[in-house]
Write an enzyme that holds these catalytic residues in place. Structure first.
Site, PDB file in Angstrom:
ATOM      1  N   CYS A 113       0.828  -1.217   0.000  1.00  0.00           N
ATOM      2  CA  CYS A 113       0.000   0.000   0.000  1.00  0.00           C
ATOM      3  C   CYS A 113       0.857   1.259   0.000  1.00  0.00           C
ATOM      4  CB  CYS A 113      -0.965   0.005   1.188  1.00  0.00           C
ATOM      5  SG  CYS A 113      -0.164   0.262   2.776  1.00  0.00           S
ATOM      6  N   HIS A 150       0.322  11.815  15.777  1.00  0.00           N
ATOM      7  CA  HIS A 150      -0.439  11.047  14.775  1.00  0.00           C
ATOM      8  C   HIS A 150       0.494  10.030  14.110  1.00  0.00           C
ATOM      9  CE1 HIS A 150      -3.151  10.218  11.394  1.00  0.00           C
ATOM     10  NE2 HIS A 150      -2.132  10.424  10.594  1.00  0.00           N
ATOM     11  N   HIS A 153      -3.462   5.084  10.399  1.00  0.00           N
ATOM     12  CA  HIS A 153      -4.798   4.520  10.625  1.00  0.00           C
ATOM     13  C   HIS A 153      -4.697   3.009  10.738  1.00  0.00           C
ATOM     14  CE1 HIS A 153      -5.736   8.475   8.885  1.00  0.00           C
ATOM     15  NE2 HIS A 153      -6.831   8.407   9.612  1.00  0.00           N
ATOM     16  N   ASP A 157      -8.317  -5.055   7.113  1.00  0.00           N
ATOM     17  CA  ASP A 157      -8.021  -5.926   5.967  1.00  0.00           C
ATOM     18  C   ASP A 157      -6.597  -6.497   6.054  1.00  0.00           C
ATOM     19  OD1 ASP A 157      -6.526  -3.688   5.517  1.00  0.00           O
ATOM     20  OD2 ASP A 157      -7.501  -3.103   3.655  1.00  0.00           O
ATOM     21  N   ARG A 165      -4.538  -4.141   9.834  1.00  0.00           N
ATOM     22  CA  ARG A 165      -3.425  -3.495   9.130  1.00  0.00           C
ATOM     23  C   ARG A 165      -3.227  -2.109   9.717  1.00  0.00           C
ATOM     24  NH1 ARG A 165      -3.581  -0.172   4.212  1.00  0.00           N
ATOM     25  NH2 ARG A 165      -5.763  -0.758   4.021  1.00  0.00           N
ATOM     26  N   CYS A 167      -1.572   0.990   9.264  1.00  0.00           N
ATOM     27  CA  CYS A 167      -0.956   1.662   8.130  1.00  0.00           C
ATOM     28  C   CYS A 167      -0.347   2.962   8.673  1.00  0.00           C
ATOM     29  CB  CYS A 167      -2.059   1.933   7.108  1.00  0.00           C
ATOM     30  SG  CYS A 167      -1.470   2.718   5.627  1.00  0.00           S
TER      31      CYS A 167
END
Ligand SMILES: [Zn+2]
Length: 182
Positions: A113, A150, A153, A157, A165, A167
């Site tokens: 990704c 931060h 997210h 999946d 996941r 990410c």
């Protein structure tokens, strides 16, 4: 008179509902980072040592512009441009804001990704999960519990065993290589 009281009651309730429903991540982050007044906590430093409360100006002075944009302004690095999306050495990925160990290479997988992906954090209590409704999507934002930075997210999946996941922006991470095995 009854009507006035009723109207007042309804508007009070509405204001409360709006307050509760507020999902402005920045406002929520401010709440998180402002929970503790650093000055009043100095005496209790033994207990609260682990939490980091810095002003935005302090963060600005300490972080690189990219780190500030992602960690403090919830920015996202462009896919396939970060340091770790294609990085598979043994070691620990720490928060680039505060150095807290957050993810292990043992849980990293190639998600294709464009961002480093993990199926679980080292310790769930080191992560803050928060609903993020920005950009017309409902996502779960993940932040460092220690400094409120931060990270990225989490999506459902991912691979086994968790199906998750995480990410994460490379910019939010620093890598510490594991000691060479003898
Ligand atoms: Zn942190």
């Amino acid at each position: 008179m009854k009507k006035i009281i009723l109207t007042f009651g309804i508007s009070l309730f509405a204001a409360f509902a709006i307050h509760v429903a507020s999902t402005n991540p920045e406002a929520n982050l401010k709440k998180i980072t402002n929970i503790s007044n650093p000055d009043s906590l100095k005496e209790k430093s033994d207990l609260m040592e682990s939490k980091i409360n810095k002003t935005e100006q302090e963060w600005k002075n300490e972080l690189t512009p990219e780190e500030y944009y992602v960690l403090r302004e919830k920015g996202t690095e462009r896919a396939y441009t970060g340091e770790f999306w294609n990085h598979f050495e043994d070691g620990v990925y720490k928060c680039s804001g505060c150095g807290e160990p957050l993810f292990s290479s043992e849980t990293k997988f190639n998600s294709h990704c464009g961002w480093p992906s993990y199926f679980q954090p080292i310790d769930k209590s080191k992560i803050i999960y928060q609903e993020d409704r920005s950009y017309g999507m409902i996502r779960t934002e993940v932040m460092c519990a220690r400094c409120g930075g931060h990270l990225g997210h989490v999506f459902d999946d991912g691979p086994k065993p968790t199906g998750l996941r995480y990410c994460i922006n490379s910019v939010s991470l620093d890598f510490e290589k594991a000691a060479e095995k003898k």
